[in-house]
Design an enzyme around this catalytic site. Structure first.
Site, PDB file in Angstrom:
ATOM      1  N   HIS A  50       0.869  -1.190   0.000  1.00  0.00           N
ATOM      2  CA  HIS A  50       0.000   0.000   0.000  1.00  0.00           C
ATOM      3  C   HIS A  50       0.901   1.235   0.000  1.00  0.00           C
ATOM      4  O   HIS A  50       2.024   1.179   0.516  1.00  0.00           O
ATOM      5  CB  HIS A  50      -0.836  -0.063   1.286  1.00  0.00           C
ATOM      6  N   ASP A  72       3.109  -4.235   8.000  1.00  0.00           N
ATOM      7  CA  ASP A  72       1.885  -3.461   7.804  1.00  0.00           C
ATOM      8  C   ASP A  72       0.723  -4.432   8.025  1.00  0.00           C
ATOM      9  O   ASP A  72       0.437  -5.276   7.169  1.00  0.00           O
ATOM     10  CB  ASP A  72       1.891  -2.888   6.380  1.00  0.00           C
ATOM     11  N   GLN A  85      -4.464  -5.024   6.969  1.00  0.00           N
ATOM     12  CA  GLN A  85      -5.454  -5.962   6.407  1.00  0.00           C
ATOM     13  C   GLN A  85      -5.398  -7.339   7.057  1.00  0.00           C
ATOM     14  O   GLN A  85      -6.083  -8.260   6.609  1.00  0.00           O
ATOM     15  CB  GLN A  85      -5.237  -6.096   4.887  1.00  0.00           C
ATOM     16  N   LYS A  99     -10.547  -0.414  10.581  1.00  0.00           N
ATOM     17  CA  LYS A  99     -10.721  -1.592   9.722  1.00  0.00           C
ATOM     18  C   LYS A  99     -11.085  -2.825  10.542  1.00  0.00           C
ATOM     19  O   LYS A  99     -11.146  -3.932  10.024  1.00  0.00           O
ATOM     20  CB  LYS A  99      -9.434  -1.860   8.932  1.00  0.00           C
ATOM     21  N   CYS A 123      -4.755   2.541  -3.656  1.00  0.00           N
ATOM     22  CA  CYS A 123      -3.533   3.050  -3.010  1.00  0.00           C
ATOM     23  C   CYS A 123      -2.377   2.068  -3.183  1.00  0.00           C
ATOM     24  O   CYS A 123      -1.592   1.855  -2.245  1.00  0.00           O
ATOM     25  CB  CYS A 123      -3.749   3.327  -1.520  1.00  0.00           C
TER      26      CYS A 123
HETATM   27  N1  PMP Z   1      -1.765  -0.543   4.554  1.00  0.00           N
HETATM   28  C1  PMP Z   1      -2.731  -1.281   4.008  1.00  0.00           C
HETATM   29  C2  PMP Z   1      -2.403  -2.659   3.497  1.00  0.00           C
HETATM   30  C3  PMP Z   1      -4.026  -0.765   3.909  1.00  0.00           C
HETATM   31  O1  PMP Z   1      -4.995  -1.486   3.363  1.00  0.00           O
HETATM   32  C4  PMP Z   1      -4.301   0.535   4.420  1.00  0.00           C
HETATM   33  C5  PMP Z   1      -5.674   1.144   4.328  1.00  0.00           C
HETATM   34  N2  PMP Z   1      -6.273   1.084   3.089  1.00  0.00           N
HETATM   35  C6  PMP Z   1      -3.243   1.252   4.991  1.00  0.00           C
HETATM   36  C7  PMP Z   1      -1.996   0.681   5.045  1.00  0.00           C
HETATM   37  C8  PMP Z   1      -3.446   2.625   5.548  1.00  0.00           C
HETATM   38  O2  PMP Z   1      -4.319   2.580   6.623  1.00  0.00           O
HETATM   39  P1  PMP Z   1      -4.850   3.952   7.260  1.00  0.00           P
HETATM   40  O3  PMP Z   1      -5.417   4.733   6.112  1.00  0.00           O
HETATM   41  O4  PMP Z   1      -5.905   3.501   8.211  1.00  0.00           O
HETATM   42  O5  PMP Z   1      -3.708   4.629   7.889  1.00  0.00           O
END
Ligand code: PMP
Length: 410
Positions: free
Chosen positions: A121, A198, A201, A224, A364
């Site tokens: 991401h 990270d 997910q 999430k 993203c």
């Molecule tokens: N890493 C991953 C794999 C994600 O799916 C997301 C959220 N889409 C993020 C990081 C960022 O999370 P946040 O926007 O809650 O900081």
């Protein structure tokens, strides 16, 4: 696990969208909140609201006790050794930025390597890019196999003795693939690198044990996993948190402030400058209570069963491409797909007309989509409150969309 019963805890799910009952399949973006979490938020603001860690009055003591009890719930949820290793953040993005700035700038030097993967991401790419640019390090991407899994042979090649940081998603937000973090941690530690995970997910979808994973850092987001937005967690091993510098300065994070310098508070407070998201932290604790009452292994197994149910149906549709592994065992409830000749945005808009909420775009993860040679995809992401009926509604809505756009008639 009784998904139909659990659904009753989520008032938002019982509405119609475009005159159709809502099917919410955008859980990778954010999940819905159960009444139990909403009640805790309301209760906090109605009865306990006060600032934490400073007042001696009853409300302040109550708010502090509840906030710190939430930290203990997080500790237990991820099996950290001690509460001092659990930092409250705004979310995954903040956690990864803290590590890149507070630790990365200290330990990564010119010519060193930072290793990530092709499926990250943007939150797990851009902070490392910035760090690499700043110190003159090299940012290296581990390639994927044709199935969309992380290529461990390539990982072994790329994690060299110059590597200082390895930062990998536990589960992909696009393909749903689960990565072998234990093996990656071992590779990182063999060369003395720091292993950052990270967990945006994964934390919401499977049982976690940061000690078994041997992760040095593990970041995730409350929103999430049935919690509110604006609250997240950065787990860090004490040995690294002691080396890492805070990146925000001010109240709450100091021990003493002299006219010309200051000293920092003990862990975890040294990182938590300013008034924190108190209600968010307490509500995240309630979300963890809720998830643990269901059971993280049950949630994971249920989502895999849903994927096992829906994937063959999706693959059977003419012109559908699914990205990532076809084995449900390797999956969370996230499925990215495309339909020949149909733009994912048109598809998502048409599905919305049927009440089915999916995501379309680059999720993203622009480097991943470039790697997969696609501009964008549709993405359906399931959680424990989704049912086989939701999966059927998705499939029916895709068929209706194809007919509407004239597919399948030629
Ligand atoms: N890493 C991953 C794999 C994600 O799916 C997301 C959220 N889409 C993020 C990081 C960022 O999370 P946040 O926007 O809650 O900081």
């Amino acid at each position: 696990m009784d998904a139909l019963k659990l659904r009753e805890d989520f008032p938002i799910l019982f509405q119609t969208v475009n005159d159709e009952p809502l099917v919410y399949l955008d859980n990778a973006a954010t999940t819905q909140k159960p009444k139990q979490v909403l009640d805790v938020l309301k209760h906090y603001y109605e009865l306990d609201n006060a600032n934490v860690h400073r007042g001696v009055h009853t409300l302040a003591e109550r708010a502090t006790a509840d906030y710190e009890a939430a930290r203990e719930k997080v500790r237990h949820f991820i099996n950290a050794k001690e509460n001092a290793e659990v930092l409250f953040t705004r979310g995954t993005t903040t956690g990864l930025n803290w590590v890149a700035r507070g630790l990365g700038e200290k330990i990564v030097k010119k010519g060193d390597r930072i290793v990530i993967s092709q499926m990250e991401h943007h939150s797990n790419i851009v902070p490392w890019q910035e760090l690499a640019h700043k110190v003159g390090a090299e940012l290296v991407y581990i390639d994927l196999t044709v199935e969309g899994e992380l290529d461990l042979v390539d990982a072994k090649k790329k994690i060299t003795s110059h590597t200082k940081i390895v930062s990998i998603a536990h589960a992909s937000n696009v393909m749903g693939v689960i990565n072998p973090i234990e093996q990656l941690s071992a590779l990182a530690h063999e060369v003395g690198a720091v292993m950052v995970v990270d967990g945006a997910q994964s934390a919401p979808h499977m049982a976690l044990d940061v000690q078994a994973l041997d992760a040095d850092f593990y970041a995730f987001s409350g929103h999430k996993m049935c919690g509110p937005t604006g609250i997240g967690v950065l787990y860090g091993k004490r040995q690294w948190l002691e080396v890492m510098d805070p990146v925000e300065f001010g109240g709450e994070m100091i021990d003493f402030v002299y006219h010309d310098h200051s000293t920092w508070a003990e862990l975890p407070y040294k990182f938590e400058a300013g008034t924190p998201n108190i209600a968010g932290g307490i509500a995240l604790g309630a979300a963890i209570d809720y998830l643990e009452a269901i059971g993280m292994d049950e949630i994971h197994a249920y989502e895999q069963a849903l994927v096992e149910y829906v994937l063959p149906k999706l693959l059977a549709i003419d012109g559908v491409t699914v990205y990532g592994p076809s084995d449900p065992e390797k999956h969370t409830g996230v499925i990215a797909f495309n339909i020949d000749g149909l733009h994912p945005h048109d598809l998502a808009t048409a599905l919305d007309m049927e009440g089915v909420a999916v995501r379309a775009g680059h999720h993203c993860a622009q480097p991943l989509l470039k790697y997969l040679a696609v501009q964008s995809t549709a993405r359906a992401s399931f959680y424990f409150y989704n049912t086989k009926e939701d999966a059927d509604r998705l499939i029916e809505a895709i068929h209706a969309t194809k007919e509407f756009f004239g597919h399948g008639f030629i």
